[in-house]
Design an enzyme around this catalytic site. Sequence first.
Site, short mmCIF file in Angstrom:
data_model
loop_
_atom_site.label_atom_id
_atom_site.label_comp_id
_atom_site.label_asym_id
_atom_site.label_seq_id
_atom_site.Cartn_x
_atom_site.Cartn_y
_atom_site.Cartn_z
N ASP A 266 0.82 -1.20 0.00
CA ASP A 266 0.00 0.00 0.00
C ASP A 266 0.86 1.26 0.00
OD1 ASP A 266 -2.60 1.47 0.58
OD2 ASP A 266 -1.43 2.02 2.36
N GLU A 299 1.37 -0.01 -4.91
CA GLU A 299 0.55 1.16 -5.18
C GLU A 299 1.47 2.36 -5.02
OE1 GLU A 299 -3.25 3.69 -3.46
OE2 GLU A 299 -1.97 2.54 -2.13
#
Length: 585
Positions: A266, A299
């Site tokens: 993330d 990401e």
Amino acid sequence: MLDASRDIAAASPSAIPRFGAWREKNETVFRIWAPAIAKLSIEIDGSAGVAMAPLANGWHEYRADLPFGTRYRYLLPDGTAIPDPASRRQEGGVHGESVLVSPDDHVWRCPDWRGRPWRETILYELHVGLLGGFVGVERELPRLAELGITAIELMPIADFPGSRNWGYDGVLQFAPAAAYGSAAELKSLIDRAHELGLSVFLDVVFNHFGPDGCYLHTHSPEFFKAGSQTPWGAGIDFDRPEVRAFYRACAVQWLDEFRFDGLRFDAVHAIPSAEFLLELEQDIRAALPRERHIHLVVENEDNDADLLGAYDAQWNDDFHHAVHVLLTGETRTYYASFAPAPLRHLARILESGFAFQGEVTPSRGRPRGKPSGHLAPSRFVNCLQNHDQIGNRLFGERLLALAEPAKVKVAAALLLLNPQIPMLFMGEEHGSRTPFYYFTDHNEELAQAVREGRKREFAHEDHGGDPLALDPNAADTFEASRPQPGDDAYDWLALYRELIGVRRRLIVPDLDNCRSTGAEPLGAQALKAIWRLGRCSLVLFANFGEEAVKAPSSAGRAIFSLGTAVLEADAVQLEGPSFLALLSD
């Protein structure tokens, strides 16, 4: 004082220091890095504290012959009891007791599973809690496998406060969330997925800790970089070897002990150390058998193409944003960067990966991205919907609540039949219109702070009296987010099943040797894109508008069409929202 560095390295064949508690021959080892504490004690099964042995460089250790199931906490000099920051299981929540657990609590039915090649990936992102915990997700797997999904991706499961959370407030990175079930149930889920030919990915959050239950500040303030902040909390000091080792050990645990097939990292743009990220990728691969297909995805809002020389792929929000603007006409926030020319941006994304490769973006006011045209199409993971893009809206609207179904179907065809890697969000496959809200289960003080924060964030929007939109902590907000099939679920399932079948039969086999040969807008709301795919060319035409479009085209074999898409002798005629995919020599 003992020298911990040599002892710690020797304890791990992969040379990654161990954290937490584990059985070693005939004794149990408890080890914690707490450099701010000179004397640390351990409480075993509620008994009086016992002094731990101080080791070099801020480490503390205790050894005893204790069985699995032993409960323990660490005691600070002022008497404060804290859980193990590397706890594998909690009783009484993230503020409660840690538990010594066996890594062998599940007998694997697929011990020889090696995973699937990346080119075969068709991802399905899901929230474990909304589907009924680990057991509930396992029940869904046959349905997803029958649809043609090849990999599921679990939103973060690191233990968090309360019983419901998106997962990005996790504070115990090694522990599966107790609210979702046991470690054995998680392993059973993964084992069943492997039986069905499904890979399993895990979303991990290595860039911050949640606001409630992180005790590292009390004993390891050095874990954080002074003066550094992320949008979600204190910035982590990735220059410290102990911090790097913590995250390496965590990543390897999920891939080794739990047998996940891949990780999604993330918001790595909030990790200010490309060196750490490259080192992490190398260490993970070195620690696991080479014959396993381990896939690592980032990401990265910065669109740093350099990372994709090591990592398998990146979530490509640019694809989502360009398509979203085309379908909905929205131009606020980050959509402003795509508003002037969404079709031109989409064509560039299909041709070379990122929409922004060093240009200044209007929404950020500074350059974004690096050149990505040299990368294979499979380095980019695209979606029409995901947890962020739905849940960070005030009302959590899914795409079908915002756009015409006929146009969404064209977008779905473009998603699944272009060579970049596709991802669906749970419920998308059966036309769900159920909102996906942002939800939490915080203590009342923190819950009120979240409510006030949302009021400020969405002050420009009329909440229309919807109480759930402004109260993430309400149990009803969570319940209202459970995906329900739309009234036209059968039609959507049939569409996705057909598209996935075409992709698997005709595109996936040659994906490793695929390269773009160009993409271009056709008028205001249509485009054409071409890739060399093995010995053939894959040609896609998509018309998102109402007006007819005619474009030159060489002869080819139609492999999929939507709406009125007519292949003529030397041209393609696209009436209204429509789509056509061709294979040509």
